[in-house]
Write a protein that holds these residues in place. Structure first.
Motif, mmCIF file in Angstrom:
data_model
loop_
_atom_site.group_PDB
_atom_site.id
_atom_site.type_symbol
_atom_site.label_atom_id
_atom_site.label_comp_id
_atom_site.label_asym_id
_atom_site.label_seq_id
_atom_site.Cartn_x
_atom_site.Cartn_y
_atom_site.Cartn_z
ATOM 1 N N GLU A 158 -20.462 25.188 -93.606
ATOM 2 C CA GLU A 158 -20.645 25.172 -94.858
ATOM 3 C C GLU A 158 -20.392 23.793 -95.436
ATOM 4 O O GLU A 158 -21.304 23.213 -96.357
ATOM 5 N N LYS A 159 -19.923 23.036 -94.615
ATOM 6 C CA LYS A 159 -19.725 21.305 -95.200
ATOM 7 C C LYS A 159 -20.804 20.874 -94.904
ATOM 8 O O LYS A 159 -21.490 19.920 -95.912
ATOM 9 N N ALA A 160 -21.689 21.144 -94.100
ATOM 10 C CA ALA A 160 -23.086 20.531 -93.725
ATOM 11 C C ALA A 160 -24.206 21.254 -94.582
ATOM 12 O O ALA A 160 -25.121 20.495 -95.117
ATOM 13 N N PHE A 161 -23.979 22.554 -95.022
ATOM 14 C CA PHE A 161 -24.775 23.269 -95.611
ATOM 15 C C PHE A 161 -24.331 23.950 -96.560
ATOM 16 O O PHE A 161 -24.019 25.407 -96.429
ATOM 17 N N PRO A 162 -24.021 23.811 -97.988
ATOM 18 C CA PRO A 162 -23.320 24.200 -98.841
ATOM 19 C C PRO A 162 -23.637 25.525 -99.331
ATOM 20 O O PRO A 162 -23.055 26.385 -99.797
ATOM 21 N N LYS A 163 -24.933 25.876 -99.176
ATOM 22 C CA LYS A 163 -25.652 27.072 -99.606
ATOM 23 C C LYS A 163 -25.730 28.148 -98.696
ATOM 24 O O LYS A 163 -26.017 29.286 -98.799
ATOM 25 N N VAL A 164 -24.868 27.824 -97.472
ATOM 26 C CA VAL A 164 -24.861 29.240 -96.545
ATOM 27 C C VAL A 164 -23.633 30.268 -97.038
ATOM 28 O O VAL A 164 -22.700 29.850 -97.480
ATOM 29 N N ILE A 165 -24.023 31.307 -96.549
ATOM 30 C CA ILE A 165 -23.003 32.420 -96.988
ATOM 31 C C ILE A 165 -22.762 33.192 -95.530
ATOM 32 O O ILE A 165 -23.755 33.486 -94.885
ATOM 33 N N LEU A 193 -26.431 37.864 -104.498
ATOM 34 C CA LEU A 193 -26.753 36.493 -103.556
ATOM 35 C C LEU A 193 -27.784 35.754 -104.200
ATOM 36 O O LEU A 193 -28.765 36.487 -104.856
ATOM 37 N N ASP A 194 -27.749 34.646 -104.303
ATOM 38 C CA ASP A 194 -28.778 33.668 -104.794
ATOM 39 C C ASP A 194 -30.005 33.590 -103.955
ATOM 40 O O ASP A 194 -29.905 33.592 -102.625
ATOM 41 N N GLN A 195 -30.975 33.572 -104.659
ATOM 42 C CA GLN A 195 -32.117 33.587 -103.891
ATOM 43 C C GLN A 195 -32.390 32.227 -102.766
ATOM 44 O O GLN A 195 -33.064 32.528 -101.683
ATOM 45 N N LYS A 196 -31.533 31.225 -102.998
ATOM 46 C CA LYS A 196 -31.738 30.230 -102.150
ATOM 47 C C LYS A 196 -30.644 30.070 -101.337
ATOM 48 O O LYS A 196 -30.485 29.275 -100.333
ATOM 49 N N ASP A 197 -29.706 31.198 -101.339
ATOM 50 C CA ASP A 197 -28.679 31.189 -100.231
ATOM 51 C C ASP A 197 -29.133 31.272 -98.815
ATOM 52 O O ASP A 197 -30.426 32.254 -98.690
ATOM 53 N N ILE A 198 -28.736 30.727 -97.899
ATOM 54 C CA ILE A 198 -28.916 31.182 -96.435
ATOM 55 C C ILE A 198 -27.728 32.035 -95.922
ATOM 56 O O ILE A 198 -26.804 31.593 -95.685
ATOM 57 N N VAL A 199 -28.164 33.374 -95.660
ATOM 58 C CA VAL A 199 -27.190 34.268 -95.388
ATOM 59 C C VAL A 199 -27.049 34.658 -93.970
ATOM 60 O O VAL A 199 -28.058 35.097 -93.304
ATOM 61 N N PHE A 200 -25.814 34.570 -93.231
ATOM 62 C CA PHE A 200 -25.503 34.989 -91.884
ATOM 63 C C PHE A 200 -24.872 36.289 -92.317
ATOM 64 O O PHE A 200 -24.073 36.569 -92.839
ATOM 65 N N LEU A 201 -25.392 37.270 -91.471
ATOM 66 C CA LEU A 201 -24.889 38.745 -91.617
ATOM 67 C C LEU A 201 -24.291 39.079 -90.247
ATOM 68 O O LEU A 201 -24.754 38.944 -89.466
#
Length: 351
Positions: free
Chosen positions: A189-196, A159-167
């Motif tokens: 993801e379209k609105a916030f590409p760094k989301v996981i 995981l990248d440190q800038k990713d916003i991760v939902f678990l």
């Protein structure tokens, strides 16, 4: 020494509510002088519980353990406690008669445990003859002391440190409503590409898993990690940003409680057990389990607002510590056991 047999449809290493709850109770009861054996109804035989010769039998999920307990009762007699965990009452309570085996189990048990007041009221209304046997015990949550660095954990899972991760955490089965979450994240993801969107949990229902993986392969932000050891899940919680639960119903989600203890904001479906944990706008947001636009809106809001996430996470942690201590959970269980047996409490009342 009082001997307690815990009977569960799932046990660790399979991560789910029943396995976490029974593992915690076994550990804490043993610490306070009880002799405890944990039996898995999918792997162990009723004859093994008979050989243990328990003073108290405590089963979890009246539906999934019902047939196993029926066989056990033909061989051995002991006071019986049932914890209703969610799926064993959600399909009928307040709407229709319970399945015959569930009703038989509830009537034969000496005590019934539920996690919150809403289900206690609903169950008593549906089966008024059982009202005197119903007890409310909110789930406790263990304090996890291992403090691996967040960045180290993220690197471990790519995981990248800038990713916003939902678990999301839980076995793959229809009640968890995971395809709904994946559909929402196609838009988030379209609105916030760094989301996981990470999901952790074993396959329990293969047909549902096929649906999840079908939708997941077309959603680049979705990643399934399979089943992980309990301690590894707690570590992973510490390295993520938001905990997501989309279930159609919950008794009281142990995974949400653990995420709260780790200081995560909660985004959860608006169902009974979740509403007992999530205070709207304080430690998280809720949505109808069929309301895709609201899930998308709240997901984007949390992904974009670091300050809000941290504020809600602090409140989550405070609520978990205040309302869900292991010691209080243990003490309340012991009161029920001793009422059925007669005896002296081994623990002090906890907060």
């Amino acid at each position: 020494m009082v001997k307690v047999a815990l009977i569960s449809p799932f046990t660790l290493p399979d991560y789910c509510g029943n396995s976490i709850l029974t593992d915690r109770l076994k550990r804490n009861l043993t610490q306070y002088g009880y002799q405890v054996a944990l039996f898995n109804t999918q792997k162990d035989l009723p004859e093994q519980a008979k050989e243990f010769s328990p003073d108290i039998v405590h089963s979890f999920n009246a539906e999934r353990t019902g047939a196993w307990m029926e066989k056990f009762q033909h061989q051995f007699s002991a006071p019986w406690v049932i914890t209703l965990t969610g799926t064993d009452y959600a399909s009928w309570c307040g709407e229709k008669e319970p399945p015959s085996l569930v009703r038989q189990s509830l009537e034969n048990a000496g005590a019934l445990i539920v996690f919150h007041n809403q289900i206690a009221t609903s169950l008593a209304s549906c089966l008024p003859q059982l009202k005197s046997k119903i007890h409310i015990i909110p789930q406790g949550v263990a304090v996890f002391k291992e403090k691996t660095d967040r960045n180290t954990i993220r690197c471990q899972y790519g995981l990248d440190q800038k990713d916003i991760v939902f678990l999301m955490v839980g076995g793959i089965r229809p009640v968890k409503n995971i395809p709904f979450a994946i559909n929402a994240f196609q838009e988030i993801e379209k609105a916030f590409p760094k989301v996981i969107l990470l999901h952790v949990g074993p396959v329990i229902d293969q047909a549902e898993a096929d649906r999840v993986f079908y939708w997941g392969k077309n959603t680049s932000c979705f990643h399934w990690l399979g089943g992980l050891p309990h301690q590894e899940v707690r570590k992973l919680m510490r390295a993520t940003d938001i905990f997501l639960n989309t279930s159609f119903h919950e008794g009281m989600s142990g995974a949400i409680l653990e995420a709260m203890a780790e200081g995560l904001p909660i985004l959860a479906s608006r169902v009974g057990g979740n509403l007992a944990l999530v205070q709207e706008g304080k430690n998280g947001f809720t949505f109808s389990p069929t309301d895709l636009p609201t899930l998308i809106k709240r997901g984007i809001e949390l992904a974009q607002n670091f300050t809000l996430r941290k504020q809600m996470g602090r409140i989550s942690q405070m609520l978990a510590r205040k309302n869900h201590s292991e010691k209080q959970e243990l003490w309340l269980h012991e009161q029920i056991y001793l009422k059925l047996l007669g005896g002296v409490c081994l623990t002090k009342k906890g907060k």
